[in-house]
Motif scaffolding. Structure first.
Motif, PDB file in Angstrom:
ATOM      1  N   PHE A 151      61.814  34.493 -55.868  1.00  9.65           N
ATOM      2  CA  PHE A 151      62.843  34.096 -54.891  1.00  9.65           C
ATOM      3  C   PHE A 151      63.986  35.102 -54.897  1.00  9.65           C
ATOM      4  CE2 PHE A 151      66.789  31.628 -54.139  1.00  9.65           C
ATOM      5  CZ  PHE A 151      66.555  31.264 -52.816  1.00  9.65           C
ATOM      6  N   LYS A 152      64.235  35.684 -56.084  1.00  8.81           N
ATOM      7  CA  LYS A 152      65.330  36.630 -56.243  1.00  8.81           C
ATOM      8  C   LYS A 152      65.170  37.842 -55.322  1.00  8.81           C
ATOM      9  CE  LYS A 152      65.488  39.121 -60.004  1.00  8.81           C
ATOM     10  NZ  LYS A 152      65.680  39.533 -61.416  1.00  8.81           N
ATOM     11  N   VAL A 153      63.947  38.335 -55.169  1.00  5.44           N
ATOM     12  CA  VAL A 153      63.696  39.508 -54.324  1.00  5.44           C
ATOM     13  C   VAL A 153      64.033  39.196 -52.872  1.00  5.44           C
ATOM     14  CG1 VAL A 153      61.947  41.142 -53.514  1.00  5.44           C
ATOM     15  CG2 VAL A 153      61.896  40.332 -55.881  1.00  5.44           C
ATOM     16  N   VAL A 154      63.662  38.001 -52.442  1.00  5.78           N
ATOM     17  CA  VAL A 154      63.949  37.582 -51.069  1.00  5.78           C
ATOM     18  C   VAL A 154      65.455  37.544 -50.836  1.00  5.78           C
ATOM     19  CG1 VAL A 154      63.744  35.684 -49.405  1.00  5.78           C
ATOM     20  CG2 VAL A 154      61.803  36.283 -50.859  1.00  5.78           C
ATOM     21  N   MET A 155      66.186  36.969 -51.776  1.00  6.84           N
ATOM     22  CA  MET A 155      67.633  36.869 -51.626  1.00  6.84           C
ATOM     23  C   MET A 155      68.315  38.237 -51.691  1.00  6.84           C
ATOM     24  SD  MET A 155      67.985  33.782 -50.958  1.00  6.84           S
ATOM     25  CE  MET A 155      69.777  33.778 -50.875  1.00  6.84           C
ATOM     26  N   ILE A 156      67.814  39.108 -52.547  1.00  5.68           N
ATOM     27  CA  ILE A 156      68.375  40.460 -52.642  1.00  5.68           C
ATOM     28  C   ILE A 156      68.153  41.201 -51.325  1.00  5.68           C
ATOM     29  CG2 ILE A 156      68.078  42.726 -53.741  1.00  5.68           C
ATOM     30  CD1 ILE A 156      67.536  41.225 -56.372  1.00  5.68           C
ATOM     31  N   THR A 157      66.956  41.052 -50.761  1.00  6.83           N
ATOM     32  CA  THR A 157      66.645  41.697 -49.482  1.00  6.83           C
ATOM     33  C   THR A 157      67.577  41.204 -48.385  1.00  6.83           C
ATOM     34  OG1 THR A 157      64.304  41.827 -50.123  1.00  6.83           O
ATOM     35  CG2 THR A 157      64.832  42.153 -47.799  1.00  6.83           C
ATOM     36  N   MET A 158      67.792  39.896 -48.355  1.00 10.02           N
ATOM     37  CA  MET A 158      68.691  39.319 -47.359  1.00 10.02           C
ATOM     38  C   MET A 158      70.105  39.859 -47.525  1.00 10.02           C
ATOM     39  SD  MET A 158      69.634  35.286 -46.697  1.00 10.02           S
ATOM     40  CE  MET A 158      67.907  34.824 -46.778  1.00 10.02           C
ATOM     41  N   GLY A 159      70.575  39.908 -48.773  1.00 13.01           N
ATOM     42  CA  GLY A 159      71.918  40.415 -49.041  1.00 13.01           C
ATOM     43  C   GLY A 159      72.062  41.879 -48.687  1.00 13.01           C
ATOM     44  N   ALA A 160      71.034  42.666 -48.981  1.00 15.16           N
ATOM     45  CA  ALA A 160      71.078  44.101 -48.671  1.00 15.16           C
ATOM     46  C   ALA A 160      71.144  44.331 -47.169  1.00 15.16           C
ATOM     47  CB  ALA A 160      69.845  44.792 -49.257  1.00 15.16           C
ATOM     48  N   ALA A 161      70.329  43.590 -46.408  1.00 15.09           N
ATOM     49  CA  ALA A 161      70.325  43.741 -44.952  1.00 15.09           C
ATOM     50  C   ALA A 161      71.668  43.321 -44.365  1.00 15.09           C
ATOM     51  CB  ALA A 161      69.196  42.917 -44.338  1.00 15.09           C
ATOM     52  N   PHE A 162      72.240  42.258 -44.931  1.00 18.19           N
ATOM     53  CA  PHE A 162      73.554  41.793 -44.476  1.00 18.19           C
ATOM     54  C   PHE A 162      74.611  42.868 -44.687  1.00 18.19           C
ATOM     55  CE2 PHE A 162      77.672  39.848 -45.425  1.00 18.19           C
ATOM     56  CZ  PHE A 162      77.874  39.067 -44.288  1.00 18.19           C
ATOM     57  N   LEU A 163      74.642  43.426 -45.887  1.00 23.90           N
ATOM     58  CA  LEU A 163      75.638  44.460 -46.204  1.00 23.90           C
ATOM     59  C   LEU A 163      75.449  45.702 -45.343  1.00 23.90           C
ATOM     60  CD1 LEU A 163      75.825  44.212 -50.101  1.00 23.90           C
ATOM     61  CD2 LEU A 163      77.578  43.532 -48.439  1.00 23.90           C
ATOM     62  N   LEU A 164      74.205  46.091 -45.113  1.00 21.84           N
ATOM     63  CA  LEU A 164      73.930  47.254 -44.270  1.00 21.84           C
ATOM     64  C   LEU A 164      74.468  47.034 -42.862  1.00 21.84           C
ATOM     65  CD1 LEU A 164      70.296  48.144 -45.390  1.00 21.84           C
ATOM     66  CD2 LEU A 164      72.293  49.649 -45.560  1.00 21.84           C
ATOM     67  N   ALA A 165      74.234  45.834 -42.310  1.00 21.44           N
ATOM     68  CA  ALA A 165      74.710  45.535 -40.955  1.00 21.44           C
ATOM     69  C   ALA A 165      76.234  45.517 -40.907  1.00 21.44           C
ATOM     70  CB  ALA A 165      74.148  44.191 -40.485  1.00 21.44           C
ATOM     71  N   VAL A 166      76.852  44.941 -41.923  1.00 19.54           N
ATOM     72  CA  VAL A 166      78.318  44.876 -41.968  1.00 19.54           C
ATOM     73  C   VAL A 166      78.919  46.278 -42.097  1.00 19.54           C
ATOM     74  CG1 VAL A 166      80.272  44.101 -43.365  1.00 19.54           C
ATOM     75  CG2 VAL A 166      78.414  42.519 -42.862  1.00 19.54           C
ATOM     76  N   ILE A 167      78.268  47.131 -42.845  1.00 15.44           N
ATOM     77  CA  ILE A 167      78.755  48.512 -43.000  1.00 15.44           C
ATOM     78  C   ILE A 167      78.552  49.309 -41.713  1.00 15.44           C
ATOM     79  CG2 ILE A 167      78.311  50.705 -44.195  1.00 15.44           C
ATOM     80  CD1 ILE A 167      77.607  48.963 -46.696  1.00 15.44           C
ATOM     81  N   MET A 168      77.404  49.101 -41.071  1.00 12.11           N
ATOM     82  CA  MET A 168      77.087  49.847 -39.847  1.00 12.11           C
ATOM     83  C   MET A 168      77.976  49.462 -38.669  1.00 12.11           C
ATOM     84  SD  MET A 168      72.947  49.949 -39.777  1.00 12.11           S
ATOM     85  CE  MET A 168      71.992  50.575 -41.155  1.00 12.11           C
TER      86      MET A 168
END
Length: 320
Positions: free
Chosen positions: A3-20
């Motif tokens: 489950f941790k990998v799924v949550m990390i992926t979600m968090g990474a995509a969120f941060l990337l979008a917020v940065i972009m």
């Protein structure tokens, strides 16, 4: 799958979008990639003219980067990225033509249909290479129906129908971002339960990317996703439903999208056959706007409806 990998992926995509966001939005504004508003739409939307569009590029890039980082590089990942990025590219061309010629219509209906069918055909070829089952599971009846070669026209229909239904939903600030996050969240749960790691990671990445985009797309929107985002999300959602063998649940989990496209069909058929409109304006979110609802009230109501339908879909998937 953790489950941790799924949550990390979600968090990474969120941060990337917020940065972009702060990087892309000023660029889109400088390039004068502003939204062209349909004159036949609600007059209250005319003030949104010129708001940067093609923000779906942020979603697609954040999604792709997160998936490529955390998912296995297997054929399931390829199918998911071809479906989402392929449809996103069609949307990108549609948006670019609208901006280039400063009009509310981009690609012609035939051009868009050809592109969508071409991407769907590539997905079908990849499904054959992956030895994907051509049975369709009917949850309530608890039976698998063997479609045989008819499964592939069914896949094309599902991809076209989903992408266009999702596209119709993109009409108010934050409406599609919220409803698509809910739908992909439901499919992330289904994928984890079905041990479909790539589909789970892809779905989680999409949730993170659209929520990151929502930071800038919530009312009043600083950027619109355009067809780049809506068609890409629609193609990706259909692909996730196909890979998880939960194709029929898409009508429930994506019930808001179904309602939107049905309202357009009903409106057109009624006007052409009876000369009367059923709704004040279609898609149906505009009907509620013209009935006196504020934009936020419509959006929140549709989000809650999407959440309830996702819950029903998950219940059907697990219990019935």
């Amino acid at each position: 799958m953790e489950f941790k990998v799924v949550m990390i992926t979600m968090g990474a995509a969120f941060l990337l979008a917020v940065i972009m966001g702060p990087l892309f939005i000023p660029l889109l504004r400088r390039l004068k990639f502003g939204q062209q508003i349909r004159t036949e739409g609600p007059q209250s939307h005319m003030k949104k003219a010129g708001t940067p569009t093609m923000g779906g590029t942020i979603i697609m890039l954040a999604l792709a980067l997160a998936v490529l980082r955390f998912a296995e590089k297997d054929i399931d990942t390829v199918i998911l990225l071809v479906a989402s990025m392929g449809y996103g590219l069609i949307g990108f061309l549609d948006d670019y033509i609208k901006i280039l010629f400063k009009r509310s219509l981009g690609l012609t209906a035939k051009q868009k249909l050809f592109g969508q069918l071409a991407v769907s055909a590539v997905v079908c070829v990849l499904l054959i290479q992956a030895n994907h089952s051509t049975d369709v599971y009917i949850p309530i009846l608890d039976v698998n129906v063997p479609f045989g070669w008819l499964y592939f026209p069914f896949v094309a229909f599902l991809m076209l129908g989903t992408s266009n239904a999702v596209n119709f939903t993109d009409g108010l600030d934050g409406l599609l971002a919220g409803t698509s996050a809910i739908a992909f969240g439901a499919y992330a749960i289904i994928a984890m339960n079905h041990t479909q790691p790539e589909a789970a990671i892809f779905s989680a990445a999409t949730v993170g990317a659209v929520l990151g985009f929502l930071v800038f797309n919530a009312h009043p929107a600083k950027v619109f996703m355009g067809d780049t985002g809506s068609l890409g999300l629609g193609g990706g959602l259909a692909a996730v439903a196909i890979l998880t063998k939960a194709e029929m649940l898409l009508a429930v989990i994506g019930g808001v999208f179904v309602m939107e496209v049905l309202s357009v069909i009903i409106q057109v058929v009624s006007f052409k056959t009876r000369g009367k409109r059923v709704f004040k304006m279609s898609p149906i979110h505009h009907h509620f706007e013209l009935s006196g609802w504020s934009e936020w009230r419509v959006v929140i109501t549709f989000w809650l409806s999407g959440l309830a339908l996702a819950g029903v879909g998950l219940y059907i998937n697990e219990v019935l």
